[in-house]
Design an enzyme around this catalytic site. Sequence first.
Site, PDB file in Angstrom:
ATOM      1  N   ASP A 265       0.838  -1.174  -0.227  1.00 34.27           N
ATOM      2  CA  ASP A 265      -0.149   0.036   0.037  1.00 34.27           C
ATOM      3  C   ASP A 265       0.877   1.289   0.142  1.00 34.27           C
ATOM      4  OD1 ASP A 265      -2.873   1.130   0.463  1.00 34.27           O
ATOM      5  OD2 ASP A 265      -1.436   2.108   2.026  1.00 34.27           O
TER       6      ASP A 265
ATOM      7  N   TYR B 137       2.572   9.804   0.238  1.00 35.71           N
ATOM      8  CA  TYR B 137       3.716   8.959   1.023  1.00 35.71           C
ATOM      9  C   TYR B 137       5.065   9.053   0.545  1.00 35.71           C
ATOM     10  CZ  TYR B 137      -0.175   6.333   2.893  1.00 35.71           C
ATOM     11  OH  TYR B 137      -1.394   5.857   3.628  1.00 35.71           O
TER      12      TYR B 137
ATOM     13  N   LYS C 256      -3.006   5.862  -3.883  1.00 34.75           N
ATOM     14  CA  LYS C 256      -4.119   6.654  -3.248  1.00 34.75           C
ATOM     15  C   LYS C 256      -3.773   8.240  -3.887  1.00 34.75           C
ATOM     16  CE  LYS C 256      -3.366   5.523   0.928  1.00 34.75           C
ATOM     17  NZ  LYS C 256      -2.717   4.249   0.761  1.00 34.75           N
TER      18      LYS C 256
ATOM     19  N   HIS D 114      -7.930   9.313  -1.242  1.00 34.04           N
ATOM     20  CA  HIS D 114      -7.147   9.157   0.020  1.00 34.04           C
ATOM     21  C   HIS D 114      -8.041   9.898   1.210  1.00 34.04           C
ATOM     22  CE1 HIS D 114      -2.684   8.979   1.666  1.00 34.04           C
ATOM     23  NE2 HIS D 114      -3.833   8.710   2.814  1.00 34.04           N
TER      24      HIS D 114
END
Length: 290
Positions: free
Chosen positions: A47, A52, A77, A110
């Site tokens: 994921d 990120y 996302k 997200h």
Amino acid sequence: MKSMYDCYELSNGMKIPCIGFGTYNAKGGDNYEIIGTAISAGYRYFDTASLYQTERVLGKAIKDSKIDRKDFFIVSKLWFDEMGYESAKEACRNTLNRLGTNYLDMYLIHWPKQAEDDNNWKELQKETWTALEELYDEGIVRGIGLSNFLPHHVDNILSFARIRPVADQLEFHPGYIQHAAVSYCKKNDIRVQAWSPLGRGALLDNPVIVSFAEKYEVTPSQICLRFCIQNDVIPLVKSSSIERMIENTDIFGFEISNEDMHIIESMPQTGWSGEHPDFAIPKARSNPNQ
């Protein structure tokens, strides 16, 4: 579920592994090694997200593993500053480029809103979801879904969706089980995934969790992750050591009793991140182009 390789079937017929490896806060050279170690430990569901900044590292680790792309389940996302019809299409293209792949197994919105006082969130979700539906039609993404969407946010999606969401990622762990949201998702055949299944580490020395770890002769993290599995929720785990990575998948050799599950479900709020999609929205990225 009997092992980390067992899968749930999503509403569109796609198979999804029952445990995933989260890459939040895993960026930079050392974390290339962490993700590579996770692959060596057997993880195949990873994921990530544009937020990120781990998509490039993940893509390189997968390529260098020499394991076929089809053997991985990759989720990413788009952040709230990428919402909108054209922005979502561009965000997906950028994600694919960073990962070095031509498709995603699942692509999620997200966060449901851009700000607490965002009065246009319903229309923005509609524009974004339309883009995701078209990406799905084109085969660029195999499944589309949500993250941090509560029932009233999902209601909005379902009011216009041509293709229904297959999953919703929620903060879920002992001490923060979000019963209303999880029950709503299950009723609507939306698979729940748990981010922060260990309560950001706050549960590892919690007296209730520790007492059950001693009772079942496992670790506190194994209690938390087994709790997710017995709730049919997919935990997204994180670790930097191969010993802990393996430990986090060794949760199929015991079962928490119904009585003990009820005790855990009745715990007071513990380990909450402090983030809420309506009242405590994270700040926008300082550099959204990374």
